[in-house]
Scaffold this motif. Structure first.
Motif: not given
Length: 316
Positions: A165-182
């Motif tokens: 439960e503590t570790f969940t706040d240490r994760i960093y995520t990058c997202v590249i959406p291919r289509d913002l309309h989608y």
């Protein structure tokens, strides 16, 4: 004492990694053009979906969490009878009903498990915990990999729960959406107004591909590029530099809504692989599952790692 880890279909991890560690997949139902599919993360079925074009934006699609009753049945039949302690990590509760349904199912299981457990020949008490991962896709996969590492250290159940439960706040995520309309259309059907029509229009009209970055599912735009390839290069540069600076767990999770041929051609992927190998980090590279691909759109990319507080721009 046998400890089992349960994740749902929004969790992206390599198939061989899931099989090696005996991960239990809590399915999600996908409805595409009126046809119902159960996403169990079967790699053959996933590849068929990519090749068939069913995941393209022209098809009306949605995902539905298993009901409390469905989850209860799965827990009673396949978890209570196999494990002494079970941890169920769900996709962030802010984006799905899975956490709520799994929690209700767990409460019912804890009140009724004795007979099923005895019939399976298992002795002793059963313990279970449902945890909101606060993550999506590759981030959820990273948390699962770290949890398995903790399980291997044979922590007490209370210490294990606290560490996860503590570790969940240490994760960093990058997202590249291919289509913002989608994304906007899928969000609109869920009642999520976080992606505005204006942003979607600008993304299409100007061919902008954003990079979203943040802790867990709460990402914000940190870069706007004119092509998917440039956006990928930025994310790979970030991940490579962050690996070299040090991580809190020896994993980088990367899931892609692409064919395997396209994944292997991603710019900067081999540099990230080399950096991971030099620093003893396992790159958990996977094809984005049906559930996550429907959520964010085919062709998208999600990368997650765990590190001390930092900004995306610190590693460019």
């Amino acid at each position: 004492m046998r400890v089992g880890l349960i994740v749902d279909s929004a969790c992206d991890l390599p198939y061989e990694f899931r099989r090696k560690h005996d991960l239990f997949i809590l399915p999600v139902t996908a409805v595409i053009d009126g046809q119902t599919y159960v996403d169990t993360h079967d790699p053959v079925r996933t590849q068929e979906f990519y090749q068939s074009g069913l995941l393209q934006k022209g098809h009306h699609a949605e995902t539905r969490a298993f009901t409390t009753e469905q989850i209860y049945s799965l827990f009673m039949e396949q978890i209570v009878t196999q494990f002494d302690i079970a941890i169920c990590e769900t996709v962030t509760r802010s984006r799905s009903q899975i956490f709520q349904n799994a929690t209700e199912a767990m409460n019912a299981v804890m009140a009724n498990y004795e007979q099923a457990r005895a019939a399976a020949g298992r002795t002793g008490k059963f313990s279970m915990r449902v945890i909101d991962s606060k993550q999506i896709f590759a981030g959820q996969g990273l948390l699962a990999a770290h949890t398995l590492r903790l399980i291997g250290q044979k922590l007490s159940k209370n210490a294990l729960r606290h560490e996860v439960e503590t570790f969940t706040d240490r994760i960093y995520t990058c997202v590249i959406p291919r289509d913002l309309h989608y994304i906007r259309e899928r969000a609109r059907r869920r009642g999520d107004k976080s992606v505005s029509a204006l942003v979607a229009f600008l993304g299409k009209a100007l061919n902008i591909t954003p990079v979203l970055f943040g802790q867990g599912a709460e990402g914000q735009p940190v870069a706007k590029t004119r092509s998917f390839e440039v956006a990928v290069e930025k994310v790979m540069n970030y991940a490579t530099a962050r690996v070299e600076a040090g991580l809190l767990t020896p994993y980088v999770s990367l899931s892609c809504g692409l064919t395997w041929t396209e994944i292997e051609d991603l710019p900067g992927l081999n540099r990230l692989r080399d950096a991971c190998e030099r620093h003893g980090v396992e790159l958990l590279l996977s094809q984005m599952g049906i559930t996550s691909s429907l959520y964010i759109g085919p062709g998208s990319l999600c990368l997650a790692l765990a590190a001390e507080p930092h900004a995306f721009g610190d590693f460019q």
